[in-house]
Design a protein around this motif. Structure first.
Motif, PDB file in Angstrom:
ATOM      1  N   GLU A  33      25.726  -3.204 -10.509  1.00  0.00           N
ATOM      2  CA  GLU A  33      25.194  -3.763  -9.295  1.00  0.00           C
ATOM      3  C   GLU A  33      24.997  -2.670  -8.137  1.00  0.00           C
ATOM      4  N   ALA A  34      23.788  -2.457  -7.612  1.00  0.00           N
ATOM      5  CA  ALA A  34      23.276  -1.132  -6.970  1.00  0.00           C
ATOM      6  C   ALA A  34      22.636  -1.617  -5.672  1.00  0.00           C
ATOM      7  N   VAL A  35      22.787  -0.609  -4.898  1.00  0.00           N
ATOM      8  CA  VAL A  35      21.826  -0.291  -3.591  1.00  0.00           C
ATOM      9  C   VAL A  35      20.962   0.818  -3.716  1.00  0.00           C
ATOM     10  N   VAL A  36      19.855   0.802  -2.911  1.00  0.00           N
ATOM     11  CA  VAL A  36      18.679   1.796  -3.011  1.00  0.00           C
ATOM     12  C   VAL A  36      19.326   2.760  -1.679  1.00  0.00           C
ATOM     13  N   GLU A  37      19.556   3.994  -2.193  1.00  0.00           N
ATOM     14  CA  GLU A  37      19.640   5.218  -1.150  1.00  0.00           C
ATOM     15  C   GLU A  37      18.423   6.405  -0.933  1.00  0.00           C
ATOM     16  N   ALA A  38      17.601   6.084  -1.865  1.00  0.00           N
ATOM     17  CA  ALA A  38      16.278   6.981  -1.725  1.00  0.00           C
ATOM     18  C   ALA A  38      14.960   6.133  -2.360  1.00  0.00           C
ATOM     19  N   VAL A  39      14.000   6.618  -1.831  1.00  0.00           N
ATOM     20  CA  VAL A  39      12.621   6.007  -2.349  1.00  0.00           C
ATOM     21  C   VAL A  39      11.561   6.969  -2.811  1.00  0.00           C
ATOM     22  N   GLU A  40      10.832   6.876  -3.830  1.00  0.00           N
ATOM     23  CA  GLU A  40       9.892   7.763  -4.301  1.00  0.00           C
ATOM     24  C   GLU A  40       8.560   7.355  -3.540  1.00  0.00           C
ATOM     25  N   ILE A  41       8.134   8.061  -2.961  1.00  0.00           N
ATOM     26  CA  ILE A  41       6.963   7.737  -2.206  1.00  0.00           C
ATOM     27  C   ILE A  41       5.587   8.536  -3.004  1.00  0.00           C
ATOM     28  N   VAL A  42       4.669   7.544  -3.284  1.00  0.00           N
ATOM     29  CA  VAL A  42       3.441   8.174  -4.015  1.00  0.00           C
ATOM     30  C   VAL A  42       2.354   8.158  -2.790  1.00  0.00           C
ATOM     31  N   THR A  43       1.925   9.225  -2.430  1.00  0.00           N
ATOM     32  CA  THR A  43       0.929   9.352  -1.246  1.00  0.00           C
ATOM     33  C   THR A  43      -0.321  10.105  -1.405  1.00  0.00           C
ATOM     34  N   ALA A  44      -1.326   9.689  -0.639  1.00  0.00           N
ATOM     35  CA  ALA A  44      -2.528  10.661  -0.676  1.00  0.00           C
ATOM     36  C   ALA A  44      -3.314  10.449   0.571  1.00  0.00           C
ATOM     37  N   MET A  45      -3.828  11.583   0.975  1.00  0.00           N
ATOM     38  CA  MET A  45      -4.589  11.531   2.366  1.00  0.00           C
ATOM     39  C   MET A  45      -5.883  10.985   2.178  1.00  0.00           C
ATOM     40  N   SER A  46      -6.286  10.304   3.257  1.00  0.00           N
ATOM     41  CA  SER A  46      -7.617   9.881   3.307  1.00  0.00           C
ATOM     42  C   SER A  46      -8.203   9.708   4.995  1.00  0.00           C
ATOM     43  N   LYS A  47      -9.456   9.321   5.006  1.00  0.00           N
ATOM     44  CA  LYS A  47      -9.830   9.215   6.473  1.00  0.00           C
ATOM     45  C   LYS A  47     -10.407   7.623   6.560  1.00  0.00           C
ATOM     46  N   CYS A  48     -10.046   7.083   7.849  1.00  0.00           N
ATOM     47  CA  CYS A  48     -10.527   5.830   8.128  1.00  0.00           C
ATOM     48  C   CYS A  48     -12.092   5.623   7.931  1.00  0.00           C
ATOM     49  N   HIS A  49     -12.382   4.627   7.120  1.00  0.00           N
ATOM     50  CA  HIS A  49     -13.820   4.315   7.178  1.00  0.00           C
ATOM     51  C   HIS A  49     -14.286   3.307   8.294  1.00  0.00           C
ATOM     52  N   ASN A  50     -13.446   3.226   9.220  1.00  0.00           N
ATOM     53  CA  ASN A  50     -13.971   2.597  10.344  1.00  0.00           C
ATOM     54  C   ASN A  50     -14.695   3.645  11.420  1.00  0.00           C
ATOM     55  N   GLU A  51     -16.098   3.327  11.237  1.00  0.00           N
ATOM     56  CA  GLU A  51     -17.099   4.542  12.166  1.00  0.00           C
ATOM     57  C   GLU A  51     -16.421   4.693  13.636  1.00  0.00           C
ATOM     58  N   ARG A  52     -15.768   3.683  14.188  1.00  0.00           N
ATOM     59  CA  ARG A  52     -15.111   3.963  15.337  1.00  0.00           C
ATOM     60  C   ARG A  52     -13.971   4.986  15.726  1.00  0.00           C
ATOM     61  N   CYS A  53     -13.412   5.107  14.302  1.00  0.00           N
ATOM     62  CA  CYS A  53     -11.908   5.739  14.355  1.00  0.00           C
ATOM     63  C   CYS A  53     -12.249   7.215  13.487  1.00  0.00           C
ATOM     64  N   GLY A  54     -12.175   7.073  12.232  1.00  0.00           N
ATOM     65  CA  GLY A  54     -12.350   8.283  11.591  1.00  0.00           C
ATOM     66  C   GLY A  54     -10.980   9.055  11.623  1.00  0.00           C
ATOM     67  N   HIS A 130      -3.335  -0.643   6.533  1.00  0.00           N
ATOM     68  CA  HIS A 130      -4.006  -0.560   7.647  1.00  0.00           C
ATOM     69  C   HIS A 130      -3.945   0.596   8.415  1.00  0.00           C
ATOM     70  N   CYS A 131      -5.083   1.143   8.951  1.00  0.00           N
ATOM     71  CA  CYS A 131      -5.090   2.381   9.781  1.00  0.00           C
ATOM     72  C   CYS A 131      -4.000   2.573  10.855  1.00  0.00           C
ATOM     73  N   PRO A 132      -3.191   3.643  10.843  1.00  0.00           N
ATOM     74  CA  PRO A 132      -1.993   3.585  11.904  1.00  0.00           C
ATOM     75  C   PRO A 132      -2.641   3.896  13.239  1.00  0.00           C
ATOM     76  N   ARG A 133      -3.796   4.182  13.494  1.00  0.00           N
ATOM     77  CA  ARG A 133      -4.522   4.353  14.806  1.00  0.00           C
ATOM     78  C   ARG A 133      -5.169   3.296  15.189  1.00  0.00           C
ATOM     79  N   CYS A 134      -6.278   2.503  14.201  1.00  0.00           N
ATOM     80  CA  CYS A 134      -7.137   1.745  14.730  1.00  0.00           C
ATOM     81  C   CYS A 134      -6.669   0.056  14.292  1.00  0.00           C
TER      82      CYS A 134
END
Length: 222
Positions: A33-54, A130-134
Motif C-alpha cells: 500500500e503506497a502513496v506518491v511522494e514524487a513524480v517523473e516529468i517527461v518534458t520538451a520545449m515547443s512554441k505555440c502554433h497559434n499565429e496570434r500567440c507564438g 493547452h498553451c498556458p498563455r492563449c
C-alpha cells in the motif's frame, strides 16, 4: 532452504524458518500500500502554433511515480516510454498544480495546462494539453507527429494516493510496522494507473508492470 522475499527496495533471501516466523506474525504481505511522494516529468520545449500567440512553453507528461509504502519503503512505477495519446482520465490532472508551480519556479518555459478537449482526428473526447498563455488546444496528434527532445525530471509532490493497477501492487514483501501500520491496499476505485488503453481502445502505455527499487533517477527541474 532459503526463500526469496520481494521488497519494494529490492530482493533479498531469508531463511525458510525466518520467513515462516515472519509469515505467522503477518509481517509478509502479498501486496503493498503506497502513496506518491514524487513524480517523473517527461518534458520538451515547443512554441505555440497559434499565429496570434507564438509563446514558448513546455509540453509534459508523467513518466512514472515515486512511491512510499505504508511500511516505509521506497519504489518507483514506470508509466511508459512513449507519450500516451487521447486519454480521458489522465493522472497528470492529479499533480498538475504542483508540476506547473515547479515549472514556474524553474528556468524552463511554463508548463502546458491539461483540460478537456475533443479530437477531430479520432472523434474522441479526451484530456489535452493547452498553451498556458492563449489556452490554444494542442492536439495529441500534433504532439506525437514531430520529433521532440524529451527530458526527464523529478518533481516532489505532497503525499498523494492514486489508484494503482493490482498487477503493480502485487509484490510479496517484508512489511514491518514503522508507526503507520502494515500494508493493506484498499480496493481500486476509478481508473487505475498505469493505464493500458485510451478511450478508443488503443494502447497508450508501453511498459512492463511492476515496481522498481529506490527513488526516481532524474534531476530536479533546472
Amino acid at each position: 532452504m532459503d526463500m526469496p522475499v520481494g521488497l519494494a527496495q529490492g530482493r533479498e533471501f531469508v531463511s525458510m524458518r525466518t520467513a515462516l516466523t515472519r509469515w505467522f506474525r503477518s509481517e509478509i504481505r502479498l501486496r503493498y500500500e503506497a502513496v506518491v511522494e514524487a513524480v517523473e516529468i517527461v518534458t520538451a520545449m515547443s512554441k505555440c502554433h497559434n499565429e496570434r500567440c507564438g509563446a514558448w512553453f513546455s509540453f509534459w507528461w508523467l513518466g512514472g511515480v515515486q512511491l512510499q509504502t505504508r511500511c516505509g519503503q521506497v519504489g518507483t512505477v514506470s508509466f511508459g516510454s512513449r507519450y500516451p495519446t487521447w486519454v480521458r482520465d489522465r493522472p497528470e490532472l492529479v499533480f498538475q498544480a504542483e508540476v506547473r508551480k515547479a515549472f514556474a519556479a524553474s528556468s524552463l518555459p511554463p508548463a502546458t495546462e491539461y483540460r478537456a478537449a475533443h479530437s477531430k482526428t479520432t472523434n474522441t473526447d479526451y484530456t489535452a494539453q493547452h498553451c498556458p498563455r492563449c489556452r490554444w488546444h494542442l492536439g495529441d496528434g500534433f504532439i506525437v507527429a514531430k520529433y521532440r527532445n524529451w527530458s526527464s525530471y523529478a518533481v516532489p509532490v505532497p503525499l498523494t494516493r492514486i489508484p494503482l493497477d493490482p498487477r503493480v501492487t502485487a509484490v510479496e514483501h517484508l512489511c514491518v510496522d514503522v508507526g503507520n501500520g502494515r500494508c493493506s491496499p484498499p480496493p481500486v476505485q476509478g481508473t487505475a494507473s498505469p493505464a493500458e488503453r485510451n478511450e478508443s481502445g488503443d494502447a497508450v502505455r508501453f511498459n512492463t508492470f511492476g515496481t522498481a527499487s529506490g527513488p526516481i533517477y532524474a534531476d530536479r527541474l533546472p
